[in-house]
Design a protein around this motif. Structure first.
Motif, PDB file in Angstrom:
ATOM      1  N   ASP A  87      48.593  14.235  98.970  1.00  0.00           N
ATOM      2  CA  ASP A  87      48.899  14.573 100.350  1.00  0.00           C
ATOM      3  C   ASP A  87      50.205  15.378 100.402  1.00  0.00           C
ATOM      4  O   ASP A  87      50.316  16.397 101.073  1.00  0.00           O
ATOM      5  CB  ASP A  87      49.054  13.262 101.138  1.00  0.00           C
ATOM      6  CG  ASP A  87      49.445  13.503 102.565  1.00  0.00           C
ATOM      7  OD1 ASP A  87      48.735  14.289 103.213  1.00  0.00           O
ATOM      8  OD2 ASP A  87      50.452  12.924 103.025  1.00  0.00           O
ATOM      9  N   PHE A  88      51.176  14.923  99.593  1.00  0.00           N
ATOM     10  CA  PHE A  88      52.457  15.608  99.631  1.00  0.00           C
ATOM     11  C   PHE A  88      52.346  17.028  99.058  1.00  0.00           C
ATOM     12  O   PHE A  88      52.914  17.962  99.597  1.00  0.00           O
ATOM     13  CB  PHE A  88      53.523  14.801  98.885  1.00  0.00           C
ATOM     14  CG  PHE A  88      54.853  15.459  99.016  1.00  0.00           C
ATOM     15  CD1 PHE A  88      55.523  15.455 100.234  1.00  0.00           C
ATOM     16  CD2 PHE A  88      55.393  16.166  97.961  1.00  0.00           C
ATOM     17  CE1 PHE A  88      56.719  16.115 100.387  1.00  0.00           C
ATOM     18  CE2 PHE A  88      56.597  16.835  98.111  1.00  0.00           C
ATOM     19  CZ  PHE A  88      57.261  16.805  99.327  1.00  0.00           C
ATOM     20  N   LYS A  89      51.559  17.128  97.993  1.00  0.00           N
ATOM     21  CA  LYS A  89      51.410  18.453  97.374  1.00  0.00           C
ATOM     22  C   LYS A  89      50.846  19.445  98.381  1.00  0.00           C
ATOM     23  O   LYS A  89      51.227  20.607  98.420  1.00  0.00           O
ATOM     24  CB  LYS A  89      50.473  18.374  96.165  1.00  0.00           C
ATOM     25  CG  LYS A  89      51.228  18.083  94.878  1.00  0.00           C
ATOM     26  CD  LYS A  89      50.282  18.120  93.698  1.00  0.00           C
ATOM     27  CE  LYS A  89      51.015  17.699  92.431  1.00  0.00           C
ATOM     28  NZ  LYS A  89      50.096  17.213  91.417  1.00  0.00           N
ATOM     29  N   LYS A  90      49.927  18.925  99.221  1.00  0.00           N
ATOM     30  CA  LYS A  90      49.321  19.787 100.230  1.00  0.00           C
ATOM     31  C   LYS A  90      50.354  20.223 101.263  1.00  0.00           C
ATOM     32  O   LYS A  90      50.356  21.328 101.762  1.00  0.00           O
ATOM     33  CB  LYS A  90      48.189  19.022 100.948  1.00  0.00           C
ATOM     34  CG  LYS A  90      46.817  19.415 100.439  1.00  0.00           C
ATOM     35  CD  LYS A  90      45.740  18.826 101.328  1.00  0.00           C
ATOM     36  CE  LYS A  90      45.390  17.427 100.808  1.00  0.00           C
ATOM     37  NZ  LYS A  90      44.927  16.515 101.817  1.00  0.00           N
ATOM     38  N   SER A  94      54.567  23.708 103.364  1.00  0.00           N
ATOM     39  CA  SER A  94      55.029  23.891 104.744  1.00  0.00           C
ATOM     40  C   SER A  94      56.525  23.596 104.832  1.00  0.00           C
ATOM     41  O   SER A  94      57.211  24.102 105.692  1.00  0.00           O
ATOM     42  CB  SER A  94      54.232  23.018 105.705  1.00  0.00           C
ATOM     43  OG  SER A  94      54.681  21.703 105.627  1.00  0.00           O
ATOM     44  N   VAL A  95      57.002  22.752 103.893  1.00  0.00           N
ATOM     45  CA  VAL A  95      58.440  22.478 103.871  1.00  0.00           C
ATOM     46  C   VAL A  95      59.149  23.684 103.266  1.00  0.00           C
ATOM     47  O   VAL A  95      60.134  24.194 103.787  1.00  0.00           O
ATOM     48  CB  VAL A  95      58.742  21.245 102.983  1.00  0.00           C
ATOM     49  CG1 VAL A  95      60.237  20.950 103.006  1.00  0.00           C
ATOM     50  CG2 VAL A  95      57.932  20.062 103.435  1.00  0.00           C
ATOM     51  N   TYR A 102      60.629  19.275 107.826  1.00  0.00           N
ATOM     52  CA  TYR A 102      59.399  18.488 107.771  1.00  0.00           C
ATOM     53  C   TYR A 102      59.740  17.008 107.604  1.00  0.00           C
ATOM     54  O   TYR A 102      60.604  16.642 106.802  1.00  0.00           O
ATOM     55  CB  TYR A 102      58.559  18.981 106.579  1.00  0.00           C
ATOM     56  CG  TYR A 102      57.327  18.171 106.322  1.00  0.00           C
ATOM     57  CD1 TYR A 102      56.300  18.154 107.271  1.00  0.00           C
ATOM     58  CD2 TYR A 102      57.185  17.426 105.162  1.00  0.00           C
ATOM     59  CE1 TYR A 102      55.175  17.408 107.045  1.00  0.00           C
ATOM     60  CE2 TYR A 102      56.053  16.685 104.927  1.00  0.00           C
ATOM     61  CZ  TYR A 102      55.042  16.673 105.877  1.00  0.00           C
ATOM     62  OH  TYR A 102      53.931  15.939 105.650  1.00  0.00           O
ATOM     63  N   THR A 103      59.072  16.159 108.421  1.00  0.00           N
ATOM     64  CA  THR A 103      59.316  14.712 108.293  1.00  0.00           C
ATOM     65  C   THR A 103      58.009  14.045 107.892  1.00  0.00           C
ATOM     66  O   THR A 103      56.962  14.349 108.457  1.00  0.00           O
ATOM     67  CB  THR A 103      59.787  14.136 109.648  1.00  0.00           C
ATOM     68  OG1 THR A 103      61.000  14.785 109.977  1.00  0.00           O
ATOM     69  CG2 THR A 103      60.026  12.635 109.549  1.00  0.00           C
ATOM     70  N   SER A 120      61.206  10.488 105.265  1.00  0.00           N
ATOM     71  CA  SER A 120      62.139  11.548 104.854  1.00  0.00           C
ATOM     72  C   SER A 120      62.018  12.764 105.764  1.00  0.00           C
ATOM     73  O   SER A 120      60.917  13.139 106.185  1.00  0.00           O
ATOM     74  CB  SER A 120      61.828  12.011 103.437  1.00  0.00           C
ATOM     75  OG  SER A 120      62.024  10.946 102.545  1.00  0.00           O
ATOM     76  N   THR A 121      63.149  13.352 106.021  1.00  0.00           N
ATOM     77  CA  THR A 121      63.148  14.649 106.688  1.00  0.00           C
ATOM     78  C   THR A 121      63.659  15.658 105.660  1.00  0.00           C
ATOM     79  O   THR A 121      64.739  15.473 105.083  1.00  0.00           O
ATOM     80  CB  THR A 121      64.057  14.628 107.919  1.00  0.00           C
ATOM     81  OG1 THR A 121      63.565  13.604 108.773  1.00  0.00           O
ATOM     82  CG2 THR A 121      64.039  15.960 108.645  1.00  0.00           C
TER      83      THR A 121
END
Ligand code: ADP
Length: 530
Positions: A87-90, A94-95, A102-103, A120-121
């Motif tokens: 999920d994070f890799k996806k 965008s960050v 991004y949070t 995390s932000t």
């Protein structure tokens, strides 16, 4: 530190502005660094791409268990929970490339191997001139408590939603804010918007009166109220009996925040109780008829006597009419009067039998024991003769009335008397055994009534078994008399038990409430001798 690189630098500063800006920057960086060092949130900086830690504030030790030195160089990807990494890799691009801020919430592995929730932000830091992505700045805080609370709330909401109890939340002004599925379905409140629904809509008029007059004030004072009440079902178009648990929830300043209402539908239970009562009444009436059947031969005999007497008087009159000179009317009057009296007695016997066989709605009223007992003994006399038993009553002169339904009380006494007569039955013996009925006032506004006999007594094994349905030692027995008698007495709030008498025979005792207040005497307990 690169913290200031996210800020746009002013174009072409003057030398003076440049010095001031430098001093401001240095000071600001020092302050930010100090805040980062002391913050309970973890501030970290990461390389773009593989998200390696290039800086972590000391809060890392508290949050993840690593020392600052240990975590530097580790890639965040190695610490993500396997379920969150994809999920994070996806989302990472965008960050890094798109919005720049991004949070998100995810699980991160601590040094001891367990995962903790972090929120995390992240913010990308770019070179002010070239726009090149330099690093990523992240502020993380422990989200375990929030996530656990959210999970618990979700679980609770699911449980509430599938609960078969009717659950409702309402504001202090009566506005309903939540109804679970059982409540929506049972009450027929399929409003998509509950905002317009008031508590009053859930109750019939008398139920709402009970809610506002009794339940809400009690919950306001004591925090809760529990009791039976009726709700109104729009779906069934009738009231539903429920057991309601009403809680008043208060905010920290002590004001009532909202009410919760948890109601258990008692319709099924009430219907089962009514069916049970109906069944009990029918069974009870059936066994009553059986008891009367057992009396029938005695009664036939009782009825036969006056009928024979009437016939004899009639024959006598006829004989005298044929004589010369014929009898005067005055001479015929005495035998005719005797015929009248005797036929009245027969009528009374029939009436009494019909009276015992009647079916009526139970009605608990004060009953005078001596009158009932006398009538009953009279009724059983012929049966007693048939069994060769001496039947008597030993009631004390002063006895308070008992609160009972007359028909049911007669039935219990009749069951116990018939059992006692059968236990003492010795048609062939010269000396009859005795059966007697006595009673005494006990403490706690109770009267104990005993049916005693000189029969063989109770079996050595568990005498409680005799009170179970269909337990009988008689070839023609049904084994229902004692079970029915006990349930009738218990429905009156009394107890029925059996014991052996010390000098032989059994004694069946039961308690009923008297119509006189407690005398202060200690209550009498089951004893061995009567
Ligand atoms: P039934 O009279 O049809 O057997 P009951 O429930 O009235 O059914 O009685 C159950 C059993 O309890 C009787 O069969 C008998 O064995 C025992 N019993 C009842 N009354 C007495 C008594 N007075 N003395 C001895 N045994 C008794």
């Amino acid at each position: 530190m690169l913290l200031s690189q996210s800020e746009p630098m002013p174009d072409h500063p003057t030398p003076q502005q440049g010095r001031a800006a430098l001093t401001d920057d240095a000071e600001r960086n020092r302050l930010l660094a100090e805040m980062a060092e002391q913050s309970t949130d973890m501030i970290s900086r990461h390389t773009p791409g593989d998200w390696r830690f290039i800086y972590a504030s000391p809060a890392v030790t508290h949050l993840l268990g690593y020392s600052v030195e240990e975590i530097i160089g580790l890639s965040a990807y190695d610490l993500y929970h396997p379920d969150d990494v994809e999920d994070f890799k996806k989302r990472a691009p965008s960050v890094s490339y798109e919005r720049g801020l991004y949070t998100h919430t995810y699980r991160f592995r601590c040094k001891d191997g367990h995962y903790t929730w972090l929120e995390s932000t992240s913010r990308s830091l770019r070179d002010a001139d070239t726009g090149e992505l330099i690093e990523i700045l992240v502020v993380s805080r422990d989200a375990s408590r929030r996530i656990k609370a959210e999970q618990a709330n979700r679980r609770m909401a699911r449980v509430l939603e599938i609960s078969s109890d009717l659950v409702c939340f309402a504001n202090p002004d009566g506005h309903i804010t939540y109804l679970n599925e059982a409540a929506r379905q049972t009450l027929g409140c399929e409003h998509p918007e509950l905002t317009d629904l008031q508590l009053g809509a859930l109750f019939p008029a008398h139920g709402y009166q009970q809610l506002t007059g009794q339940a809400l004030p009690a919950a306001g004072e004591q925090g809760r109220w529990r009791g039976e009440i009726e709700l109104w079902s729009q779906a069934r178009q009738r009231p539903i009996p429920v057991m309601l648990e009403l809680l008043a929830h208060r905010s920290l300043d002590g004001r009532i925040d909202y009410y919760s209402l948890v109601a258990r539908d008692l319709s099924g239970q009430k219907a089962a109780e009514a069916a049970q009562r109906q069944h009990q009444a029918e069974l009870s009436h059936a066994t009553r008829l059986i008891s009367i059947g057992e009396m029938a031969s005695g009664l036939a005999h009782e009825l036969n006597q006056p009928l024979t007497a009437i016939n004899n008087y009639v024959q006598g009159i006829l004989r005298r009419i044929d004589l010369q000179p014929p009898p005067t009317l005055d001479e015929l009057r005495p035998p005719l009067e005797r015929i009248g009296r005797t036929s009245l007695r027969s009528g009374e016997i029939i009436h009494r039998m019909m009276d015992f066989a009647r079916k009526s709605e139970p009605q608990r009223l004060p009953q005078p024991l001596p009158a009932i007992v006398d009538e009953l003994l009279d009724f059983c006399q012929y049966s007693a003769k048939r069994h060769n038993v001496q039947l008597s009553q030993r009631l004390p002169a002063e006895l308070p009335a008992v609160i009972a339904d007359r028909v049911q009380l007669e039935q219990v006494l009749l069951n116990l008397l018939i059992n006692a007569l059968e236990a003492c039955s010795r048609p062939e013996q010269q000396t009859p055994l005795q059966v007697w009925l006595d009673a005494s006032a006990a403490g706690n506004d109770q009267v104990i009534i005993r049916v005693c006999d000189q029969g063989p007594g109770l079996p050595d094994s568990d005498s409680e078994q005799l009170f179970e349905q269909f337990v009988t030692t008689k070839p023609e027995g049904l084994g229902l008399g004692l079970a029915i008698s006990r349930s009738l007495i218990e429905a009156h709030g009394g107890q029925l038990w059996a014991e052996n008498r010390i000098d032989g025979g059994a004694c069946f005792c039961f308690t009923l409430h008297s119509d006189q207040p407690a005398s202060g005497q200690p209550p009498e307990t089951p004893s061995q001798e009567n």
